[in-house]
Design a protein around this motif. Structure first.
Motif, PDB file in Angstrom:
ATOM      1  N   TYR A   5      -0.431  -2.661  -6.048  1.00 40.17           N
ATOM      2  CA  TYR A   5      -1.747  -3.131  -5.628  1.00 40.17           C
ATOM      3  C   TYR A   5      -1.995  -4.565  -6.100  1.00 40.17           C
ATOM      4  O   TYR A   5      -2.634  -5.363  -5.403  1.00 40.17           O
ATOM      5  CB  TYR A   5      -2.836  -2.211  -6.172  1.00 40.17           C
ATOM      6  N   GLU A   6      -1.509  -4.907  -7.285  1.00 36.84           N
ATOM      7  CA  GLU A   6      -1.685  -6.280  -7.777  1.00 36.84           C
ATOM      8  C   GLU A   6      -0.901  -7.276  -6.934  1.00 36.84           C
ATOM      9  O   GLU A   6      -1.353  -8.404  -6.710  1.00 36.84           O
ATOM     10  CB  GLU A   6      -1.279  -6.353  -9.251  1.00 36.84           C
TER      11      GLU A   6
ATOM     12  N   GLY B  98       3.961  10.004  -9.720  1.00 39.82           N
ATOM     13  CA  GLY B  98       3.367   9.985 -11.053  1.00 39.82           C
ATOM     14  C   GLY B  98       3.550   8.678 -11.783  1.00 39.82           C
ATOM     15  O   GLY B  98       3.318   8.599 -12.997  1.00 39.82           O
ATOM     16  N   ASP B  99       3.959   7.629 -11.072  1.00 37.54           N
ATOM     17  CA  ASP B  99       4.205   6.318 -11.686  1.00 37.54           C
ATOM     18  C   ASP B  99       2.972   5.439 -11.509  1.00 37.54           C
ATOM     19  O   ASP B  99       2.887   4.629 -10.574  1.00 37.54           O
ATOM     20  CB  ASP B  99       5.443   5.673 -11.035  1.00 37.54           C
ATOM     21  N   LEU B 100       1.994   5.581 -12.392  1.00 37.24           N
ATOM     22  CA  LEU B 100       0.756   4.819 -12.253  1.00 37.24           C
ATOM     23  C   LEU B 100       0.977   3.327 -12.456  1.00 37.24           C
ATOM     24  O   LEU B 100       0.342   2.500 -11.804  1.00 37.24           O
ATOM     25  CB  LEU B 100      -0.290   5.340 -13.238  1.00 37.24           C
TER      26      LEU B 100
ATOM     27  N   VAL C  76       0.848  -1.195   0.000  1.00 40.34           N
ATOM     28  CA  VAL C  76       0.000   0.000   0.000  1.00 40.34           C
ATOM     29  C   VAL C  76       0.883   1.244   0.000  1.00 40.34           C
ATOM     30  O   VAL C  76       0.654   2.197  -0.754  1.00 40.34           O
ATOM     31  CB  VAL C  76      -0.949   0.009   1.214  1.00 40.34           C
ATOM     32  N   LEU C  77       1.906   1.232   0.847  1.00 37.01           N
ATOM     33  CA  LEU C  77       2.827   2.367   0.901  1.00 37.01           C
ATOM     34  C   LEU C  77       3.555   2.534  -0.425  1.00 37.01           C
ATOM     35  O   LEU C  77       3.716   3.659  -0.927  1.00 37.01           O
ATOM     36  CB  LEU C  77       3.835   2.166   2.035  1.00 37.01           C
ATOM     37  N   ALA C  78       3.967   1.414  -1.026  1.00 33.08           N
ATOM     38  CA  ALA C  78       4.663   1.480  -2.322  1.00 33.08           C
ATOM     39  C   ALA C  78       3.741   2.059  -3.393  1.00 33.08           C
ATOM     40  O   ALA C  78       4.176   2.858  -4.237  1.00 33.08           O
ATOM     41  CB  ALA C  78       5.141   0.086  -2.725  1.00 33.08           C
ATOM     42  N   ALA C  79       2.470   1.670  -3.352  1.00 32.20           N
ATOM     43  CA  ALA C  79       1.512   2.196  -4.333  1.00 32.20           C
ATOM     44  C   ALA C  79       1.347   3.692  -4.171  1.00 32.20           C
ATOM     45  O   ALA C  79       1.326   4.445  -5.156  1.00 32.20           O
ATOM     46  CB  ALA C  79       0.171   1.487  -4.180  1.00 32.20           C
ATOM     47  N   GLU C  80       1.225   4.162  -2.931  1.00 28.22           N
ATOM     48  CA  GLU C  80       1.022   5.588  -2.694  1.00 28.22           C
ATOM     49  C   GLU C  80       2.259   6.399  -3.065  1.00 28.22           C
ATOM     50  O   GLU C  80       2.169   7.511  -3.586  1.00 28.22           O
ATOM     51  CB  GLU C  80       0.624   5.802  -1.240  1.00 28.22           C
TER      52      GLU C  80
ATOM     53  N   ALA D 235      -9.235   0.362  -8.762  1.00 32.57           N
ATOM     54  CA  ALA D 235     -10.395   0.959  -9.436  1.00 32.57           C
ATOM     55  C   ALA D 235     -10.179   2.462  -9.612  1.00 32.57           C
ATOM     56  O   ALA D 235     -10.483   3.030 -10.668  1.00 32.57           O
ATOM     57  CB  ALA D 235     -11.663   0.690  -8.645  1.00 32.57           C
ATOM     58  N   GLY D 236      -9.639   3.114  -8.599  1.00 37.49           N
ATOM     59  CA  GLY D 236      -9.366   4.541  -8.703  1.00 37.49           C
ATOM     60  C   GLY D 236      -8.306   4.853  -9.740  1.00 37.49           C
ATOM     61  O   GLY D 236      -8.403   5.838 -10.490  1.00 37.49           O
ATOM     62  N   LEU D 237      -7.282   4.017  -9.804  1.00 38.55           N
ATOM     63  CA  LEU D 237      -6.243   4.207 -10.823  1.00 38.55           C
ATOM     64  C   LEU D 237      -6.811   4.025 -12.222  1.00 38.55           C
ATOM     65  O   LEU D 237      -6.374   4.688 -13.172  1.00 38.55           O
ATOM     66  CB  LEU D 237      -5.093   3.227 -10.570  1.00 38.55           C
TER      67      LEU D 237
END
Length: 312
Positions: free
Chosen positions: A200-201, A191-193, A181-185, A218-220
């Motif tokens: 998240y995967e 800016g690295d979608l 979760v922290l890595a995703a945020e 879903a938000g991404l």
């Protein structure tokens, strides 16, 4: 009276950004520092804006009650109401926190809460509005409303005076943040979608029912679909009712701006007036938008009923 007996004026999730968890941890650290500097006495009111709404209201309400005052600070009558709320907040220190937002300066919050008139007072608990006082109430009316609210939430809130008696070692600790979760945020902040999706995967691979990962993905998806779209061009395309892609994108933009019901109604309308592959495409897109909200969001239940009516 139970929490369900109070009016639920809508979901807050349209006002929450994808980095809310990280911001919440940073805000908690700032609050702890401020409390130490003031001898542990909480501020009488928290000033809230679009930028800190997620941390100071939504995340804070996960562990306690927040009363959110929506006002126009330049209005004299509203100022007097604010002073009354501050008085009540001081009397109830430790049981709830007063947060204030000027809706003229921060329209997104008012839009997310579907606010019709100000001043208004919302009770926010565990990320959701559970009660509302529209307009200006008298002091006796507010005290009666607060009494009912405290009774309804009594099992979840500390008794009067308990907060002051607790030692620091007894305070509830913030649960650790999952590394993915922290890595995703962090990837979102950079800016690295693609990196955020990968994080998240990974989390879903470990925990298939993890809600943070599902909501994050879903938000991404919303961001990815809309990031290269020119809103002015899209507005022109909406004049053509046959342009289904434009309708889907418009719903995505509405979700991002917190207009959840408007987005859902748009796609239900497309389902009603189309058939075959176009109807199915709109239906599937709507189901995908449901994934951007918690499953118990009341807007989803309403949209599902409308969708069923449109299909059958």
């Amino acid at each position: 009276m139970s929490p369900a007996d109070f009016t639920r004026p809508g979901s807050l999730y349209g006002a929450v950004d994808l980095g809310a968890r990280k911001q919440a941890l940073e805000a908690q650290a700032r609050r702890e520092t401020a409390a130490q500097e003031t001898g542990g006495v909480p501020a009488p009111v928290i000033d809230v804006d679009d930028a800190n709404f997620a941390t100071e209201v939504v995340e804070r309400s996960m562990n306690g009650l927040v009363l959110l005052e929506l006002t126009v600070t330049r209005a004299e009558q509203a100022k007097q109401y604010s002073l009354l709320l501050e008085k009540l907040a001081a009397e109830n220190a430790g049981r709830w926190v007063l947060a204030r937002v000027d809706v003229e300066l921060n329209p997104q919050i008012a839009q997310a809460l579907r606010v019709q008139n100000v001043p208004a007072l919302y009770a926010i608990f565990q990320g959701q509005p559970v009660a509302v006082v529209p307009g200006i109430a008298t002091e006796p009316q507010l005290r009666d409303w607060l009494s009912q609210l405290m009774e309804a939430l009594a099992q979840y809130l500390p008794p009067p005076g308990e907060e002051a008696a607790k030692g620091d070692e007894e305070q509830p600790q913030e649960p650790p943040v999952d590394p993915d979760v922290l890595a995703a945020e962090q990837a979102i902040d950079a800016g690295d979608l693609d990196g955020a999706v990968a994080a998240y995967e990974r989390l879903l691979a470990r925990s298939p029912n993890n809600q943070d990962a599902k909501l994050g993905l879903a938000g991404l998806g919303l961001i990815r679909r809309t990031q290269d779209v020119d809103p002015a061009d899209l507005q022109g395309r909406l004049a053509d009712p046959a342009d289904i892609e434009a309708q889907l994108l418009a719903a995505d933009f509405e979700m991002l701006s917190g207009e959840v019901d408007k987005a859902f109604d748009r796609l239900v309308g497309v389902v009603r007036r189309t058939s075959g592959a176009e109807r199915d495409r709109a239906r599937v897109h709507l189901l995908g938008l449901f994934d951007t909200l918690p499953g118990d969001d009341p807007s989803i239940g309403r949209a599902r009923r409308n969708l069923a009516s449109a299909l059958f």
